[in-house]
Design an enzyme around this catalytic site. Structure first.
Site, PDB file in Angstrom:
ATOM      1  N   THR A  72       5.289  10.780  -0.568  1.00 48.19           N
ATOM      2  CA  THR A  72       4.011  11.381  -0.904  1.00 48.19           C
ATOM      3  C   THR A  72       4.287  12.657  -1.696  1.00 48.19           C
ATOM      4  O   THR A  72       5.448  13.001  -1.912  1.00 48.19           O
ATOM      5  CB  THR A  72       3.196  11.678   0.379  1.00 48.19           C
ATOM      6  N   THR A  73       3.228  13.347  -2.122  1.00 44.74           N
ATOM      7  CA  THR A  73       3.431  14.584  -2.874  1.00 44.74           C
ATOM      8  C   THR A  73       3.902  15.665  -1.901  1.00 44.74           C
ATOM      9  O   THR A  73       3.106  16.232  -1.164  1.00 44.74           O
ATOM     10  CB  THR A  73       2.117  14.988  -3.570  1.00 44.74           C
ATOM     11  N   ASN A  93      -9.679  10.576  -1.154  1.00 45.57           N
ATOM     12  CA  ASN A  93      -8.596   9.969  -1.925  1.00 45.57           C
ATOM     13  C   ASN A  93      -8.414   8.520  -1.460  1.00 45.57           C
ATOM     14  O   ASN A  93      -8.145   8.273  -0.280  1.00 45.57           O
ATOM     15  CB  ASN A  93      -7.315  10.792  -1.701  1.00 45.57           C
ATOM     16  N   HIS A  96      -3.964  17.841   1.747  1.00 47.81           N
ATOM     17  CA  HIS A  96      -2.702  17.181   2.102  1.00 47.81           C
ATOM     18  C   HIS A  96      -2.475  17.220   3.615  1.00 47.81           C
ATOM     19  O   HIS A  96      -2.395  18.292   4.206  1.00 47.81           O
ATOM     20  CB  HIS A  96      -1.459  17.761   1.422  1.00 47.81           C
ATOM     21  N   ARG A 156       0.342  -7.143  -1.330  1.00 53.37           N
ATOM     22  CA  ARG A 156       0.301  -8.594  -1.521  1.00 53.37           C
ATOM     23  C   ARG A 156       0.058  -8.993  -2.978  1.00 53.37           C
ATOM     24  O   ARG A 156      -0.061 -10.172  -3.276  1.00 53.37           O
ATOM     25  CB  ARG A 156      -0.812  -9.192  -0.637  1.00 53.37           C
ATOM     26  N   ARG A 180       2.400   2.801  -7.958  1.00 54.76           N
ATOM     27  CA  ARG A 180       2.581   2.188  -6.645  1.00 54.76           C
ATOM     28  C   ARG A 180       1.253   1.936  -5.928  1.00 54.76           C
ATOM     29  O   ARG A 180       1.183   1.135  -5.024  1.00 54.76           O
ATOM     30  CB  ARG A 180       3.506   3.032  -5.760  1.00 54.76           C
ATOM     31  N   HIS A 181       0.217   2.675  -6.326  1.00 56.19           N
ATOM     32  CA  HIS A 181      -1.093   2.354  -5.716  1.00 56.19           C
ATOM     33  C   HIS A 181      -2.171   2.173  -6.789  1.00 56.19           C
ATOM     34  O   HIS A 181      -2.385   1.067  -7.267  1.00 56.19           O
ATOM     35  CB  HIS A 181      -1.489   3.335  -4.602  1.00 56.19           C
ATOM     36  N   GLU A 185      -5.432  12.856 -10.219  1.00 57.83           N
ATOM     37  CA  GLU A 185      -4.199  13.619 -10.021  1.00 57.83           C
ATOM     38  C   GLU A 185      -3.141  13.044 -10.947  1.00 57.83           C
ATOM     39  O   GLU A 185      -2.928  11.826 -10.959  1.00 57.83           O
ATOM     40  CB  GLU A 185      -3.736  13.499  -8.576  1.00 57.83           C
ATOM     41  N   ARG A 191       0.152   7.315 -10.375  1.00 58.34           N
ATOM     42  CA  ARG A 191       1.587   7.626 -10.323  1.00 58.34           C
ATOM     43  C   ARG A 191       2.342   6.903 -11.434  1.00 58.34           C
ATOM     44  O   ARG A 191       1.950   5.821 -11.865  1.00 58.34           O
ATOM     45  CB  ARG A 191       2.167   7.217  -8.968  1.00 58.34           C
ATOM     46  N   HIS A 235      -4.626   9.205  -7.608  1.00 60.12           N
ATOM     47  CA  HIS A 235      -3.391   9.699  -8.236  1.00 60.12           C
ATOM     48  C   HIS A 235      -2.778   8.533  -9.011  1.00 60.12           C
ATOM     49  O   HIS A 235      -2.369   7.536  -8.415  1.00 60.12           O
ATOM     50  CB  HIS A 235      -2.458  10.181  -7.112  1.00 60.12           C
ATOM     51  N   GLU A 292      -5.582  23.868  -6.241  1.00 60.27           N
ATOM     52  CA  GLU A 292      -5.716  23.165  -4.969  1.00 60.27           C
ATOM     53  C   GLU A 292      -4.503  23.582  -4.147  1.00 60.27           C
ATOM     54  O   GLU A 292      -3.360  23.472  -4.610  1.00 60.27           O
ATOM     55  CB  GLU A 292      -5.759  21.647  -5.177  1.00 60.27           C
ATOM     56  N   GLY A 331      -6.996  11.937   2.050  1.00 58.45           N
ATOM     57  CA  GLY A 331      -6.764  10.532   1.762  1.00 58.45           C
ATOM     58  C   GLY A 331      -6.176   9.759   2.921  1.00 58.45           C
ATOM     59  O   GLY A 331      -6.853   8.987   3.589  1.00 58.45           O
ATOM     60  N   HIS A 332      -4.910   9.985   3.189  1.00 61.12           N
ATOM     61  CA  HIS A 332      -4.161   9.131   4.103  1.00 61.12           C
ATOM     62  C   HIS A 332      -4.830   8.989   5.459  1.00 61.12           C
ATOM     63  O   HIS A 332      -4.980   7.877   5.982  1.00 61.12           O
ATOM     64  CB  HIS A 332      -2.730   9.680   4.254  1.00 61.12           C
ATOM     65  N   HIS A 383      -4.581   4.867  -0.922  1.00 66.07           N
ATOM     66  CA  HIS A 383      -3.886   3.972   0.015  1.00 66.07           C
ATOM     67  C   HIS A 383      -4.625   2.669   0.299  1.00 66.07           C
ATOM     68  O   HIS A 383      -4.051   1.766   0.904  1.00 66.07           O
ATOM     69  CB  HIS A 383      -3.497   4.734   1.281  1.00 66.07           C
TER      70      HIS A 383
HETATM   71  N1  PXP Z   1      -4.680  16.564  -2.810  1.00 63.12           N
HETATM   72  C1  PXP Z   1      -3.647  16.250  -3.612  1.00 63.12           C
HETATM   73  C2  PXP Z   1      -3.498  17.034  -4.887  1.00 63.12           C
HETATM   74  C3  PXP Z   1      -2.760  15.218  -3.284  1.00 63.12           C
HETATM   75  O1  PXP Z   1      -1.750  14.924  -4.108  1.00 63.12           O
HETATM   76  C4  PXP Z   1      -2.982  14.487  -2.105  1.00 63.12           C
HETATM   77  C5  PXP Z   1      -2.105  13.340  -1.687  1.00 63.12           C
HETATM   78  O2  PXP Z   1      -1.260  12.902  -2.555  1.00 63.12           O
HETATM   79  C6  PXP Z   1      -4.068  14.838  -1.306  1.00 63.12           C
HETATM   80  C7  PXP Z   1      -4.883  15.885  -1.681  1.00 63.12           C
HETATM   81  C8  PXP Z   1      -4.403  14.079  -0.067  1.00 63.12           C
HETATM   82  O3  PXP Z   1      -3.392  14.127   0.866  1.00 63.12           O
HETATM   83  P1  PXP Z   1      -3.454  13.152   2.110  1.00 63.12           P
HETATM   84  O4  PXP Z   1      -3.355  11.763   1.599  1.00 63.12           O
HETATM   85  O5  PXP Z   1      -2.290  13.568   2.929  1.00 63.12           O
HETATM   86  O6  PXP Z   1      -4.772  13.416   2.783  1.00 63.12           O
END
Ligand code: PXP
Length: 239
Positions: free
Chosen positions: A99-100, A6, A189, A17, A48-49, A69, A44, A42, A150, A211-212, A9
């Site tokens: 976050t979600t 993901n 997540h 910026r 925001r991203h 997403e 949104r 995602h 998921e 992702g994060h 970010h």
């Molecule tokens: N899967 C889904 C469906 C998500 O919405 C997210 C984050 O928004 C992730 C995976 C990834 O989560 P993370 O960024 O915490 O790794």
């Protein structure tokens, strides 16, 4: 077990910026080159991203699958239908959340989903639902005719006790129930190099979306290195 990266970010930092750097597109290219199995973004409501332009570029230039997403809204469903999106995961979305924060409330969204999911499915779009590891969710997923979930791993990822972890047990349990009902399973997540070790031991989870942590860790070690390390970890499945 496959890895979806993901890249939201990277766009978060770019948007801080308002310019073009760092480019989420470059991140997608590096993820593909490093062996990631898919790119996850995602879109949104507040943008925001990731923005529409990023998605257009990824569709045109990245060969590995894109998972989009989206929130359960008419706008997002139409966006997926009109933009040649092949795979979506329906996620809950609140404007003020960082976050979600959890899985979809399937009861609350049942009417919208039962009316609108067929529009995606009939277009050949692969659909999964982002759900908390609660067995009752599988009953509703089946009623909706959806073939993939998921699992939201946030409660497990945020918990301290890794042994005999109740959240981990719930993830194992819902995976089993889903598979018994011919529903495919991915998860994600809050996963990182440490907590992912228990998740990769669960038979039947096809893909992890991360992702994060990957993007954060990439600041120190580089995106390619971090993805390679995660892919290696996922291959080893150590006891
Ligand atoms: N899967 C889904 C469906 C998500 O919405 C997210 C984050 O928004 C992730 C995976 C990834 O989560 P993370 O960024 O915490 O790794």
């Amino acid at each position: 077990m496959k890895l979806g990266v993901n890249i939201d970010h990277v766009a978060t930092i770019r948007n801080a910026r308002g310019g073009k750097h760092p480019s989420p597109i470059k991140a997608a290219e590096i993820a593909e080159k490093s062996g990631a199995n898919s790119i996850v973004v995602h879109l949104r409501e507040d943008r925001r991203h990731i923005k529409e332009k990023d998605i257009q570029y990824i569709i045109k230039n990245i060969k590995i699958p894109l998972q989009l997403e989206i929130a359960p809204t008419k706008f997002m469903f139409n966006y997926a239908i009109n933009n040649n999106i092949k795979k979506v995961c329906i996620v809950p979305e609140k404007r003020k959340e960082l976050t979600t924060e959890g899985g979809l409330d399937l009861n609350k969204n049942f009417k919208f989903l039962s009316t609108n999911l067929p529009k995606l499915i009939n277009k050949g779009i692969e659909v999964s639902l982002f759900v908390d590891p609660i067995p009752d969710n599988i009953v509703i997923v089946k009623k909706l005719g959806v073939k993939a979930i998921e699992i939201h791993t946030g409660s497990y990822a945020n918990s301290q006790n890794r042994k005999n972890n109740i959240h981990l047990k719930k993830i194992k349990n819902i995976t089993k129930i889903a598979l018994n009902n011919q529903i495919r399973v991915s998860a994600g997540h809050g996963l990182n190099f440490d907590n992912v070790k228990n998740i990769i031991k669960i038979t039947g989870i096809e893909e992890l979306n991360i992702g994060h942590f990957i993007i954060g860790e990439a600041i120190f070690y580089g995106l390619e290195n971090v993805i390679l390390k995660m892919l290696n970890l996922m291959k080893t499945k150590k006891k």
